[in-house]
Write a protein that holds these residues in place. Structure first.
Motif, PDB file in Angstrom:
ATOM      1  N   THR A   1     -68.203  26.142  34.714  1.00 50.02           N
ATOM      2  CA  THR A   1     -68.257  25.955  36.616  1.00 50.02           C
ATOM      3  C   THR A   1     -66.055  25.461  36.481  1.00 50.02           C
ATOM      4  O   THR A   1     -66.291  25.871  37.994  1.00 50.02           O
ATOM      5  CB  THR A   1     -68.557  25.006  36.632  1.00 50.02           C
ATOM      6  OG1 THR A   1     -68.548  23.811  36.486  1.00 50.02           O
ATOM      7  CG2 THR A   1     -70.517  25.600  36.564  1.00 50.02           C
ATOM      8  N   HIS A   2     -65.574  24.887  36.549  1.00 49.04           N
ATOM      9  CA  HIS A   2     -64.162  24.469  36.308  1.00 49.04           C
ATOM     10  C   HIS A   2     -63.175  24.397  35.515  1.00 49.04           C
ATOM     11  O   HIS A   2     -63.530  24.601  34.177  1.00 49.04           O
ATOM     12  CB  HIS A   2     -64.122  23.410  37.151  1.00 49.04           C
ATOM     13  CG  HIS A   2     -65.155  23.086  38.460  1.00 49.04           C
ATOM     14  ND1 HIS A   2     -66.307  22.983  38.247  1.00 49.04           N
ATOM     15  CD2 HIS A   2     -65.257  22.550  39.639  1.00 49.04           C
ATOM     16  CE1 HIS A   2     -67.285  22.655  39.308  1.00 49.04           C
ATOM     17  NE2 HIS A   2     -65.863  22.743  40.254  1.00 49.04           N
ATOM     18  N   THR A   3     -62.608  24.739  35.037  1.00 53.84           N
ATOM     19  CA  THR A   3     -61.467  24.868  34.541  1.00 53.84           C
ATOM     20  C   THR A   3     -60.103  23.939  34.913  1.00 53.84           C
ATOM     21  O   THR A   3     -59.424  24.176  35.902  1.00 53.84           O
ATOM     22  CB  THR A   3     -61.027  26.136  33.759  1.00 53.84           C
ATOM     23  OG1 THR A   3     -60.435  26.966  34.475  1.00 53.84           O
ATOM     24  CG2 THR A   3     -61.800  26.711  33.041  1.00 53.84           C
TER      25      THR A   3
ATOM     26  N   VAL B   1     -69.784  17.609  33.055  1.00 49.28           N
ATOM     27  CA  VAL B   1     -69.599  17.342  31.562  1.00 49.28           C
ATOM     28  C   VAL B   1     -67.813  17.849  32.058  1.00 49.28           C
ATOM     29  O   VAL B   1     -67.751  18.883  32.117  1.00 49.28           O
ATOM     30  CB  VAL B   1     -70.519  18.098  30.539  1.00 49.28           C
ATOM     31  CG1 VAL B   1     -70.492  17.614  29.822  1.00 49.28           C
ATOM     32  CG2 VAL B   1     -71.562  17.278  30.407  1.00 49.28           C
ATOM     33  N   ALA B   2     -67.178  16.720  31.296  1.00 50.95           N
ATOM     34  CA  ALA B   2     -66.059  17.309  30.885  1.00 50.95           C
ATOM     35  C   ALA B   2     -66.170  17.684  29.165  1.00 50.95           C
ATOM     36  O   ALA B   2     -65.564  16.973  28.184  1.00 50.95           O
ATOM     37  CB  ALA B   2     -64.776  16.329  31.352  1.00 50.95           C
ATOM     38  N   VAL B   3     -65.075  18.886  29.184  1.00 51.96           N
ATOM     39  CA  VAL B   3     -64.997  19.422  27.809  1.00 51.96           C
ATOM     40  C   VAL B   3     -63.283  19.479  27.233  1.00 51.96           C
ATOM     41  O   VAL B   3     -63.231  20.270  28.194  1.00 51.96           O
ATOM     42  CB  VAL B   3     -65.022  20.773  27.114  1.00 51.96           C
ATOM     43  CG1 VAL B   3     -64.951  20.789  25.554  1.00 51.96           C
ATOM     44  CG2 VAL B   3     -67.674  19.914  27.857  1.00 51.96           C
TER      45      VAL B   3
ATOM     46  N   GLU C   1     -57.056  15.525  38.810  1.00 54.68           N
ATOM     47  CA  GLU C   1     -56.854  16.668  40.032  1.00 54.68           C
ATOM     48  C   GLU C   1     -58.635  17.109  39.116  1.00 54.68           C
ATOM     49  O   GLU C   1     -59.187  17.840  39.886  1.00 54.68           O
ATOM     50  CB  GLU C   1     -56.284  17.766  39.192  1.00 54.68           C
ATOM     51  CG  GLU C   1     -56.011  18.882  40.010  1.00 54.68           C
ATOM     52  CD  GLU C   1     -54.676  19.313  39.001  1.00 54.68           C
ATOM     53  OE1 GLU C   1     -55.864  21.183  39.467  1.00 54.68           O
ATOM     54  OE2 GLU C   1     -53.542  19.205  38.600  1.00 54.68           O
ATOM     55  N   ALA C   2     -58.837  16.605  38.250  1.00 48.78           N
ATOM     56  CA  ALA C   2     -60.001  16.935  37.699  1.00 48.78           C
ATOM     57  C   ALA C   2     -61.185  16.714  38.053  1.00 48.78           C
ATOM     58  O   ALA C   2     -61.987  17.220  38.132  1.00 48.78           O
ATOM     59  CB  ALA C   2     -60.399  16.940  35.659  1.00 48.78           C
TER      60      ALA C   2
ATOM     61  N   VAL D   1     -63.821  22.230  31.575  1.00 47.40           N
ATOM     62  CA  VAL D   1     -62.905  22.566  29.934  1.00 47.40           C
ATOM     63  C   VAL D   1     -61.365  22.076  30.738  1.00 47.40           C
ATOM     64  O   VAL D   1     -61.069  23.379  31.348  1.00 47.40           O
ATOM     65  CB  VAL D   1     -63.290  24.175  29.911  1.00 47.40           C
ATOM     66  CG1 VAL D   1     -62.561  24.235  28.611  1.00 47.40           C
ATOM     67  CG2 VAL D   1     -64.603  24.148  29.541  1.00 47.40           C
ATOM     68  N   THR D   2     -61.068  21.418  29.921  1.00 43.86           N
ATOM     69  CA  THR D   2     -58.994  21.886  29.951  1.00 43.86           C
ATOM     70  C   THR D   2     -58.747  21.734  29.080  1.00 43.86           C
ATOM     71  O   THR D   2     -58.831  21.992  27.587  1.00 43.86           O
ATOM     72  CB  THR D   2     -58.931  19.516  30.384  1.00 43.86           C
ATOM     73  OG1 THR D   2     -59.033  19.439  28.631  1.00 43.86           O
ATOM     74  CG2 THR D   2     -59.659  19.089  31.616  1.00 43.86           C
ATOM     75  N   ASP D   3     -57.768  22.265  29.271  1.00 46.80           N
ATOM     76  CA  ASP D   3     -56.502  23.220  27.832  1.00 46.80           C
ATOM     77  C   ASP D   3     -54.792  23.524  28.265  1.00 46.80           C
ATOM     78  O   ASP D   3     -54.572  23.141  29.370  1.00 46.80           O
ATOM     79  CB  ASP D   3     -57.489  24.156  26.943  1.00 46.80           C
ATOM     80  CG  ASP D   3     -56.554  24.543  26.125  1.00 46.80           C
ATOM     81  OD1 ASP D   3     -57.647  23.705  24.991  1.00 46.80           O
ATOM     82  OD2 ASP D   3     -55.731  24.855  25.707  1.00 46.80           O
TER      83      ASP D   3
END
Length: 341
Positions: free
Chosen positions: A208-210, A165-167, A222-223, A191-193
């Motif tokens: 788990t990843h940002t 899942v990407a948020v 990159e994501a 999660v991206t921001d």
């Protein structure tokens, strides 16, 4: 009583108003804590589609019942409660099937005669009120409403065990949606921001990843590289231009995205990226009673690290400062609470 008004765009003031009267099926709640929501910021900017200044703002609330209407049967004086801040007509097809969020006559705080929740006292229909568990504090109680948004989005996305899942967006709603996805069994949570402090909070809450996507036009590549492939589901918690096409680029064939953010203006995207790979775009509007009950249960079970998301606790006299902090993302602000103690 004291009440916090958005009096005009970018103008927040505290006013003295009469304590509202309750009808037979309502309760009067002494507000302990109210939260500033992203949708409140849209009102603050004069951009909200139906909640317009001047208005008593707020719909995230936890408090204590101090008065009960004569027809109320489920609550007693002193009950500690939160509120699902929407009320339907009760008779349409949507209300009768548990989809009050679809009701064309849906009411909400700050609309018509229903005062907003950022005041010393707040009225609510009995069917919208929920008791807090004995071991749940008021700060956890005020997170029930925004967490229910995340729970609803996760259900609309059909997130399950093992999903990637990407948020997109690490504001309070994005972080709470991520927590709901984790509770549903997602094992990879990206999660991206554009704010590192928000991404730090995402890690504290279980990401788990940002990825900070500032000045990275090809951040989608990159994501995907970071997680070893495409995503099963994408939750959109930032209503910025281009985000639909970006989400499509993240999704695997047959994947699904859910739009949680409040958008302004038109979003355009390449239909071929949707159709040729049978990807899905699903809208998301508030929550249902089932989502609110689940949100209470999950918070009680420890699904939300409230210390990672609550960054400021202000008095109601400081409400204008709170709105500025959230709007400008100052002082590493995420969820800002306003107290009436």
């Amino acid at each position: 009583m004291k009440a916090v008004y958005v009096d005009d765009a970018y103008t927040v003031v505290v006013k003295d108003v009469d304590i509202p009267e309750i009808s037979a099926n309502e309760v009067l709640i002494k507000v302990k804590v109210a939260g500033i929501c992203g949708s409140d910021i849209h009102t603050y900017k004069g951009l909200h589609p139906f909640r317009k200044p001047p208005v008593i703002i707020g719909h995230e609330i936890a408090g204590e019942i101090v008065k009960i209407g004569e027809a109320v049967t489920k609550f007693q004086l002193g009950d500690r409660v939160t509120v699902e801040p929407q009320s339907g007509c009760g008779t349409c097809e949507y209300c009768l099937t548990g989809k009050v969020n679809y009701c064309v006559h849906r009411g909400a705080p700050g609309i018509g005669d229903w005062y907003g929740a950022m005041a010393e006292y707040f009225t609510a229909p009995e069917q919208t009120v929920f008791k807090l568990p004995d071991d749940m504090n008021y700060e956890q109680g005020v997170l029930v409403e925004p967490f229910a948004v995340g729970v609803h989005a996760v259900r609309k996305a059909d997130i399950g065990v093992g999903d990637k899942v990407a948020v997109l967006g690490a504001g309070p709603i994005g972080l709470l949606a991520m927590a709901a996805a984790k509770a549903a069994g997602a094992t990879t949570l990206m999660v991206t921001d554009v704010m590192d402090y928000a991404l730090d909070s995402a890690v504290q809450m279980g990401a788990t990843h940002t990825l900070n996507i500032m000045s990275k036009p090809e951040w989608m590549t990159e994501a995907k590289a970071l997680v070893g492939g495409e995503f099963d589901k994408v939750l959109i918690a930032a209503g910025v231009p281009g985000i639909i096409d970006q989400s499509l680029a993240l999704l695997r064939k047959g994947g699904r995205m859910v739009t949680i953010a409040m958008f302004h203006g038109t979003q355009t995207f390449d239909i071929h990226n949707l159709q040729n790979q049978e990807k899905e775009i699903v809208g998301c509007m508030t929550y249902t009673r089932e989502d609110t009950i689940s949100a209470i249960d999950l918070i009680g079970a420890g699904a939300v690290n409230e210390e990672a998301i609550i960054t400021h606790r202000l008095t109601y006299e400081q409400a204008a400062e709170g709105f500025r902090l959230v709007d400008k993302k100052e002082d590493s602000s995420l969820k800002v609470l306003v107290t009436f103690e």
